[in-house]
Design a protein around this motif. Structure first.
Motif, PDB file in Angstrom:
ATOM      1  N   GLY A  92      70.823  41.706 -46.920  1.00 22.07           N
ATOM      2  CA  GLY A  92      69.624  40.460 -47.061  1.00 22.07           C
ATOM      3  C   GLY A  92      70.022  39.424 -47.857  1.00 22.07           C
ATOM      4  N   SER A 146      61.373  51.084 -50.481  1.00 23.25           N
ATOM      5  CA  SER A 146      62.546  51.966 -51.189  1.00 23.25           C
ATOM      6  C   SER A 146      62.238  52.909 -52.045  1.00 23.25           C
ATOM      7  CB  SER A 146      63.562  50.708 -51.793  1.00 23.25           C
ATOM      8  OG  SER A 146      62.803  50.112 -52.877  1.00 23.25           O
ATOM      9  N   LEU A 193      74.399  42.928 -50.023  1.00 26.68           N
ATOM     10  CA  LEU A 193      74.318  43.174 -48.680  1.00 26.68           C
ATOM     11  C   LEU A 193      73.227  44.000 -47.979  1.00 26.68           C
ATOM     12  CD1 LEU A 193      78.027  43.601 -47.835  1.00 26.68           C
ATOM     13  CD2 LEU A 193      76.601  41.485 -47.556  1.00 26.68           C
ATOM     14  N   ARG A 201      66.562  38.920 -39.385  1.00 27.61           N
ATOM     15  CA  ARG A 201      67.255  38.460 -40.596  1.00 27.61           C
ATOM     16  C   ARG A 201      67.446  36.970 -40.275  1.00 27.61           C
ATOM     17  NH1 ARG A 201      69.089  42.594 -43.718  1.00 27.61           N
ATOM     18  NH2 ARG A 201      69.499  44.483 -42.775  1.00 27.61           N
ATOM     19  N   ASP A 236      61.620  43.895 -55.351  1.00 33.55           N
ATOM     20  CA  ASP A 236      60.695  44.562 -54.547  1.00 33.55           C
ATOM     21  C   ASP A 236      59.910  45.475 -55.722  1.00 33.55           C
ATOM     22  OD1 ASP A 236      58.568  45.929 -53.563  1.00 33.55           O
ATOM     23  OD2 ASP A 236      59.685  45.553 -51.450  1.00 33.55           O
ATOM     24  N   SER A 237      60.496  46.799 -55.762  1.00 34.05           N
ATOM     25  CA  SER A 237      59.918  47.726 -56.660  1.00 34.05           C
ATOM     26  C   SER A 237      60.837  47.441 -58.020  1.00 34.05           C
ATOM     27  CB  SER A 237      60.391  49.025 -56.447  1.00 34.05           C
ATOM     28  OG  SER A 237      61.739  49.297 -56.167  1.00 34.05           O
ATOM     29  N   ASP A 284      64.789  41.895 -43.054  1.00 33.88           N
ATOM     30  CA  ASP A 284      64.832  42.509 -41.673  1.00 33.88           C
ATOM     31  C   ASP A 284      63.735  43.391 -41.710  1.00 33.88           C
ATOM     32  OD1 ASP A 284      65.953  44.552 -43.395  1.00 33.88           O
ATOM     33  OD2 ASP A 284      66.262  45.564 -41.496  1.00 33.88           O
ATOM     34  N   ASP A 290      68.007  38.874 -52.028  1.00 29.69           N
ATOM     35  CA  ASP A 290      66.998  38.064 -51.301  1.00 29.69           C
ATOM     36  C   ASP A 290      65.534  38.343 -51.854  1.00 29.69           C
ATOM     37  OD1 ASP A 290      67.215  40.996 -50.489  1.00 29.69           O
ATOM     38  OD2 ASP A 290      66.995  40.538 -48.443  1.00 29.69           O
ATOM     39  N   ILE A 291      65.232  39.834 -52.115  1.00 29.12           N
ATOM     40  CA  ILE A 291      64.042  39.962 -52.755  1.00 29.12           C
ATOM     41  C   ILE A 291      64.105  41.371 -54.063  1.00 29.12           C
ATOM     42  CG2 ILE A 291      63.787  41.765 -50.853  1.00 29.12           C
ATOM     43  CD1 ILE A 291      60.727  40.824 -50.702  1.00 29.12           C
ATOM     44  N   THR A 304      66.218  48.734 -56.988  1.00 29.96           N
ATOM     45  CA  THR A 304      67.675  48.679 -56.720  1.00 29.96           C
ATOM     46  C   THR A 304      68.574  47.957 -57.715  1.00 29.96           C
ATOM     47  OG1 THR A 304      67.090  48.541 -54.339  1.00 29.96           O
ATOM     48  CG2 THR A 304      69.228  47.559 -54.682  1.00 29.96           C
TER      49      THR A 304
HETATM   50  C1  PRP Z   1      66.162  45.306 -49.668  1.00 24.63           C
HETATM   51  C2  PRP Z   1      66.464  43.976 -50.681  1.00 24.63           C
HETATM   52  C3  PRP Z   1      66.860  44.575 -52.053  1.00 24.63           C
HETATM   53  C4  PRP Z   1      65.961  45.607 -52.161  1.00 24.63           C
HETATM   54  C5  PRP Z   1      64.641  45.304 -53.048  1.00 24.63           C
HETATM   55  O1  PRP Z   1      67.269  45.740 -49.393  1.00 24.63           O
HETATM   56  O2  PRP Z   1      67.625  43.477 -50.069  1.00 24.63           O
HETATM   57  O3  PRP Z   1      68.256  45.105 -52.149  1.00 24.63           O
HETATM   58  O4  PRP Z   1      65.536  46.151 -50.900  1.00 24.63           O
HETATM   59  O5  PRP Z   1      63.997  46.617 -53.189  1.00 24.63           O
HETATM   60  P1  PRP Z   1      63.483  47.140 -54.539  1.00 24.63           P
HETATM   61  O6  PRP Z   1      63.278  46.234 -55.450  1.00 24.63           O
HETATM   62  O7  PRP Z   1      62.452  48.021 -53.982  1.00 24.63           O
HETATM   63  O8  PRP Z   1      64.735  48.060 -54.986  1.00 24.63           O
HETATM   64  P2  PRP Z   1      67.319  46.899 -48.285  1.00 24.63           P
HETATM   65  O9  PRP Z   1      67.600  48.303 -48.841  1.00 24.63           O
HETATM   66  O10 PRP Z   1      66.177  46.673 -47.179  1.00 24.63           O
HETATM   67  O11 PRP Z   1      68.832  46.552 -47.567  1.00 24.63           O
HETATM   68  P3  PRP Z   1      69.294  45.191 -46.573  1.00 24.63           P
HETATM   69  O12 PRP Z   1      69.526  44.134 -47.676  1.00 24.63           O
HETATM   70  O13 PRP Z   1      70.395  45.473 -45.982  1.00 24.63           O
HETATM   71  O14 PRP Z   1      68.133  44.681 -45.630  1.00 24.63           O
END
Ligand code: PRP
Length: 193
Positions: free
Chosen positions: A57, A89, A55, A178, A116-117, A172, A113-114, A120
């Motif tokens: 995203g 993040s 959650l 979203r 990135d680094s 978002d 959803d994504i 997470t």
């Molecule tokens: C976003 C996305 C991942 C994370 C990816 O979540 O959903 O969980 O960031 O980033 P990373 O690869 O750099 O760790 P976010 O913290 O924005 O929370 P959300 O899903 O509630 O928007």
């Protein structure tokens, strides 16, 4: 990857003024998720799958993927906080909502959803592996390889995106956008970029 489009006519009017361009439209997302679901069906034939959505995203990708997968699936969700700013993040992850179910011995597919680094998911993978699932893989709609800080192997990936700030389809900015059906970039003045 698809070229960005300036045609915003398919977007809900309420968002249109804030959007710079459409990077991936709703039809492309739908087609790609269909392809990923078919791959998942092949890979998990004869097995049951536990989809874990992160959650918030991942809710749209989770719902649309789950509707296309035909092997038996159960669904669960986690919520984590990355202590980052609103557009990046930090790598420090805290579990806000844990799973409702045990995963020992089960085939787990984390839906994001994504990536990135990758911090997470790196944390989540380590955490969930310690609970001894039979297998664990990642499905992510988007990945930004140029931002990766850890080596992370996502088995199912929808699209690679460049290092630009994207919203829509679950992603978002300050909790907005979203619900956009497409993945878009915002005008820089919207997020002070
Ligand atoms: C976003 C996305 C991942 C994370 C990816 O979540 O959903 O969980 O960031 O980033 P990373 O690869 O750099 O760790 P976010 O913290 O924005 O929370 P959300 O899903 O509630 O928007």
């Amino acid at each position: 990857m698809a070229d960005a489009s300036d045609d915003l006519s398919d977007l809900p009017a309420v968002f249109r003024d804030d959007v710079e361009s459409v990077l991936i439209d709703a039809g492309q997302i739908e087609r790609r998720l269909g392809e990923l679901a078919a791959e998942i069906d092949r890979d998990y034939a004869g097995r049951e799958l536990l989809l874990i959505g992160v959650l918030k995203g991942a809710v749209f990708a989770m719902a649309d993927l789950a509707r296309r997968i035909t092997v038996p699936t159960a669904m669960d969700f986690m919520a984590v906080s990355s202590y980052g700013s609103s557009t990046s993040s930090s790598g420090v992850v805290r579990i806000l909502k844990d799973l409702d179910t045990e995963i020992e011995g089960r085939h787990v597919l984390i839906v994001e959803d994504i990536v990135d680094s990758g911090l997470t998911l790196d944390y989540l993978l380590k955490n969930l592996r310690s609970r001894h699932p039979a297998s664990i893989e990642i499905a992510a709609l988007l990945t930004k390889p140029s931002r990766r800080e850890v080596d992370l192997d996502a088995r199912y990936v929808g699209f690679e995106v460049p290092d630009v700030f994207v919203v829509g389809y679950g992603l978002d900015y300050a909790e907005r956008y979203r619900g956009l059906p497409s993945i878009v970039t915002l005008k820089p003045e919207v997020y002070g970029g």
